[in-house]
Design a protein around this motif. Structure first.
Motif, mmCIF file in Angstrom:
data_model
loop_
_atom_site.group_PDB
_atom_site.id
_atom_site.type_symbol
_atom_site.label_atom_id
_atom_site.label_comp_id
_atom_site.label_asym_id
_atom_site.label_seq_id
_atom_site.Cartn_x
_atom_site.Cartn_y
_atom_site.Cartn_z
ATOM 1 N N THR A 51 2.739 11.492 -3.976
ATOM 2 C CA THR A 51 1.617 10.820 -4.625
ATOM 3 C C THR A 51 0.903 11.739 -5.626
ATOM 4 O OG1 THR A 51 1.318 9.455 -2.652
ATOM 5 C CG2 THR A 51 -0.558 9.611 -4.157
ATOM 6 N N TYR A 99 -0.245 13.484 5.134
ATOM 7 C CA TYR A 99 -1.394 12.578 4.969
ATOM 8 C C TYR A 99 -1.760 11.981 6.344
ATOM 9 C CZ TYR A 99 -3.723 8.272 3.266
ATOM 10 O OH TYR A 99 -4.582 7.235 3.030
ATOM 11 N N LEU A 105 -4.357 -1.650 -4.385
ATOM 12 C CA LEU A 105 -3.592 -0.893 -3.397
ATOM 13 C C LEU A 105 -2.132 -1.283 -3.558
ATOM 14 C CD1 LEU A 105 -6.036 -1.436 -0.485
ATOM 15 C CD2 LEU A 105 -5.011 0.791 -0.868
ATOM 16 N N MET A 106 -1.261 -0.304 -3.688
ATOM 17 C CA MET A 106 0.173 -0.582 -3.785
ATOM 18 C C MET A 106 0.954 0.709 -3.587
ATOM 19 S SD MET A 106 2.320 -2.520 -6.786
ATOM 20 C CE MET A 106 1.597 -4.099 -6.603
ATOM 21 N N THR A 161 -1.635 3.306 -5.666
ATOM 22 C CA THR A 161 -3.093 3.153 -5.628
ATOM 23 C C THR A 161 -3.792 4.273 -6.410
ATOM 24 O OG1 THR A 161 -2.787 2.344 -3.366
ATOM 25 C CG2 THR A 161 -5.027 2.972 -3.998
ATOM 26 N N LYS A 162 -3.174 5.450 -6.419
ATOM 27 C CA LYS A 162 -3.845 6.640 -6.934
ATOM 28 C C LYS A 162 -3.694 6.732 -8.454
ATOM 29 C CE LYS A 162 -4.903 7.212 -2.722
ATOM 30 N NZ LYS A 162 -4.147 7.916 -1.714
ATOM 31 N N ASP A 181 6.402 12.364 0.351
ATOM 32 C CA ASP A 181 5.204 11.737 -0.205
ATOM 33 C C ASP A 181 4.871 12.526 -1.465
ATOM 34 O OD1 ASP A 181 2.596 10.974 -0.853
ATOM 35 O OD2 ASP A 181 1.982 10.782 1.237
ATOM 36 N N GLU A 202 5.673 16.566 2.107
ATOM 37 C CA GLU A 202 4.597 16.122 1.220
ATOM 38 C C GLU A 202 4.220 17.341 0.391
ATOM 39 O OE1 GLU A 202 1.337 13.847 2.887
ATOM 40 O OE2 GLU A 202 -0.046 14.721 1.442
ATOM 41 N N SER A 262 0.859 -1.198 0.000
ATOM 42 C CA SER A 262 0.000 0.000 0.000
ATOM 43 C C SER A 262 0.886 1.237 0.000
ATOM 44 C CB SER A 262 -0.908 0.019 1.249
ATOM 45 O OG SER A 262 -0.139 0.263 2.409
ATOM 46 N N GLY A 263 0.290 2.374 -0.277
ATOM 47 C CA GLY A 263 1.032 3.626 -0.204
ATOM 48 C C GLY A 263 1.465 3.911 1.231
ATOM 49 N N LEU A 264 0.573 3.611 2.168
ATOM 50 C CA LEU A 264 0.904 3.849 3.577
ATOM 51 C C LEU A 264 2.126 3.023 3.974
ATOM 52 C CD1 LEU A 264 0.307 5.158 6.296
ATOM 53 C CD2 LEU A 264 -1.370 3.347 6.741
ATOM 54 N N TRP A 288 -8.099 8.941 -4.709
ATOM 55 C CA TRP A 288 -8.211 9.814 -5.866
ATOM 56 C C TRP A 288 -7.308 9.287 -6.959
ATOM 57 C CZ3 TRP A 288 -3.346 12.395 -6.067
ATOM 58 C CH2 TRP A 288 -2.678 12.520 -4.848
ATOM 59 N N LEU A 348 5.299 4.600 2.642
ATOM 60 C CA LEU A 348 5.744 5.741 3.453
ATOM 61 C C LEU A 348 6.414 5.251 4.732
ATOM 62 C CD1 LEU A 348 5.408 8.821 2.941
ATOM 63 C CD2 LEU A 348 3.841 7.511 1.565
ATOM 64 N N SER A 372 -1.816 16.905 1.238
ATOM 65 C CA SER A 372 -2.982 16.072 0.891
ATOM 66 C C SER A 372 -4.324 16.787 0.747
ATOM 67 C CB SER A 372 -3.199 15.032 1.976
ATOM 68 O OG SER A 372 -2.446 13.896 1.705
ATOM 69 N N SER A 419 1.829 6.523 -3.300
ATOM 70 C CA SER A 419 0.774 5.523 -3.333
ATOM 71 C C SER A 419 0.460 5.237 -4.795
ATOM 72 C CB SER A 419 -0.466 6.066 -2.609
ATOM 73 O OG SER A 419 -1.577 5.238 -2.897
HETATM 74 C C1 LIG Z 1 -3.728 7.551 -0.461
HETATM 75 C C2 LIG Z 1 -2.515 8.230 0.000
HETATM 76 C C3 LIG Z 1 -1.563 7.556 0.754
HETATM 77 C C4 LIG Z 1 -1.738 6.121 1.183
HETATM 78 O O1 LIG Z 1 -1.828 5.252 0.108
HETATM 79 P P1 LIG Z 1 -2.619 3.848 0.182
HETATM 80 O O2 LIG Z 1 -2.209 3.187 -1.063
HETATM 81 O O3 LIG Z 1 -4.072 4.186 0.241
HETATM 82 O O4 LIG Z 1 -2.144 3.168 1.425
HETATM 83 C C5 LIG Z 1 -0.439 8.259 1.153
HETATM 84 N N1 LIG Z 1 -0.277 9.545 0.825
HETATM 85 C C6 LIG Z 1 -1.164 10.227 0.110
HETATM 86 C C7 LIG Z 1 -0.906 11.651 -0.220
HETATM 87 C C8 LIG Z 1 -2.318 9.594 -0.327
HETATM 88 O O5 LIG Z 1 -3.214 10.288 -1.039
#
Ligand SMILES: *Cc1c(COP(=O)(O)O)cnc(C)c1O
Length: 378
Positions: free
Chosen positions: A177, A103, A209-210, A199-200, A175, A146, A77-79, A329, A82, A150, A197
């Motif tokens: 993203t 975030y 999720l990645m 994921t976005k 971060d 970041e 996941s993105g989390l 998003w 990080l 966010s 992330s």
């Molecule tokens: C969504 C997001 C994350 C976490 O990512 P996941 O893939 O949902 O765990 C971290 N930082 C920002 C800015 C995000 O928008």
């Protein structure tokens, strides 16, 4: 080759089968022909699947290319990306400087887990710039950035903060993203670890999720070591989808950015809207930094309602029909998020004229999206 070409051609397995895309290979055990080969593999062969087989290796190569990095770690996941970056950067007890715009779940990790490592989180104004030098001392173990933030979209002076950190020998994590690694290269601006992330925008279809962390030089070696120590892994199915997303990333970002700017300009003229938080708009407070450090915009931004409280903001969101209500998003579908319940600030109080709503512009026709927004605001 230019970046858009590399996005299409990097991380392609040009195997003997002629397939355009790498195969999804599921593996825990990878059999070895002998005990000797098991313990001392030759020819770069792996004998366990945790390091990722295919298409994880291809995705790593493509993300590395995006950042011009020496190593890229893929996480679930993105989390977790990080967190891997933070754990790699932080060594020994002391303090960590964290942007006040971080975030939410990352902030929670810094508040609850860093103290268990003897590290105190100290929050700083995201617009601090070079003055961060005044907060750095012999106890500082890491600086987290970041950019843009966010929910509130402050653009940070990344090179100035990275420079101050380098001078003091403090590692930096960002971060990024929002830029998807495509619109800004934090490693080129002096940051040590760039986490996003996937994921976005890279995933782009709200179905995976990645996360990834990219680094160069010594930091890349540290990152690779921590990746192994922490047992990091990402599913090959998700890696396949992320790699597929990467192929159309530039195109989707461009469209999403265009739509977001169009919506932002129309919202700016709406009597119920007090302010727009979109770094690519020329009246954004950090627009000059944005112009300097980013090659383009993505499609996620926010606006503040005029004299409408958080409850009223949620009523506006509830009145939307085309925009989905949800977290995340960067997908093909437009989303709206009422943010007031989420904003936590300790370095600088959050001050706004009313409720904050974040929008992620998807790939729908902008006129339909505007009709939906105008009707909900009405
Ligand atoms: C969504 C997001 C994350 C976490 O990512 P996941 O893939 O949902 O765990 C971290 N930082 C920002 C800015 C995000 O928008």
């Amino acid at each position: 080759m230019k970046r858009d070409t590399r996005l299409i051609h990097k991380g392609r397995a040009h195997g003997p089968d002629g397939l355009v895309n790498p195969a999804i290979k599921r593996a825990s055990t990878v059999l070895a022909p002998s005990s000797q080969e098991l313990y001392a593999p030759t020819g770069g062969r792996r004998h366990y699947g945790r390091g990722g087989v295919s298409p994880n290796a291809e995705l790593r190569e493509a993300v590395c290319d995006l950042y011009e990095a020496d190593h890229c770690a893929l996480t679930s996941s993105g989390l977790s990306a990080l967190i891997l970056a933070i754990r790699t950067a932080v060594s020994g007890p002391g303090q960590a400087l964290i942007t006040d715009s971080a975030y939410g779940p990352v902030r929670k990790f810094c508040d609850e887990e860093l103290p268990r490592l003897g590290v105190k989180p100290v929050y700083y104004d995201p617009r601090i710039g070079a003055e961060i030098a005044g907060l750095i001392n012999s106890e500082t173990r890491m600086i987290l950035l970041e950019s843009p933030g966010s929910l509130t979209f402050e653009v940070q002076d990344v090179p100035a903060i990275a420079q101050a950190a380098q001078t003091a020998g403090v590692p930096t994590v960002i971060d990024d993203t929002w830029s998807a690694g495509l619109l800004m290269n934090p490693l080129a601006l002096g940051v040590d670890y760039a986490a996003q992330s996937l994921t976005k925008y890279v995933g782009g279809h709200a179905d995976l999720l990645m996360g990834s962390v990219a680094a160069r030089g010594e930091a890349a070696k540290e990152l690779a070591a921590r990746e192994r120590l922490y047992g990091t892994h990402a599913s090959p199915d998700d890696a396949f989808l992320a790699l597929r997303g990467l192929r159309t990333l530039a195109l989707r970002l461009e469209r999403s950015a265009q739509t977001s700017l169009d919506l932002a300009r129309r919202l700016r003229d709406h009597p119920k809207v007090a302010r727009i938080l979109h770094p690519a708009l020329d009246d954004h407070a950090d627009h000059a930094l944005f112009r300097r450090d980013f090659s383009g915009s993505s499609g996620c931004f926010a606006f503040i309602l005029n004299g409408v409280d958080a409850k009223g903001g949620e009523a506006v969101v509830d009145a939307l029909e085309l925009f989905g209500i949800g977290f995340s998003w960067g997908g093909y579908e437009s989303l709206a998020l009422p943010c007031d319940r989420q904003i936590v600030r300790t370095a600088m109080p959050w001050q706004a004229e009313g409720a904050l709503i974040r929008l992620s512009a998807g790939l729908e026709d902008v006129e339909d999206l505007w009709d939906d927004l105008a009707r909900a605001l009405g």
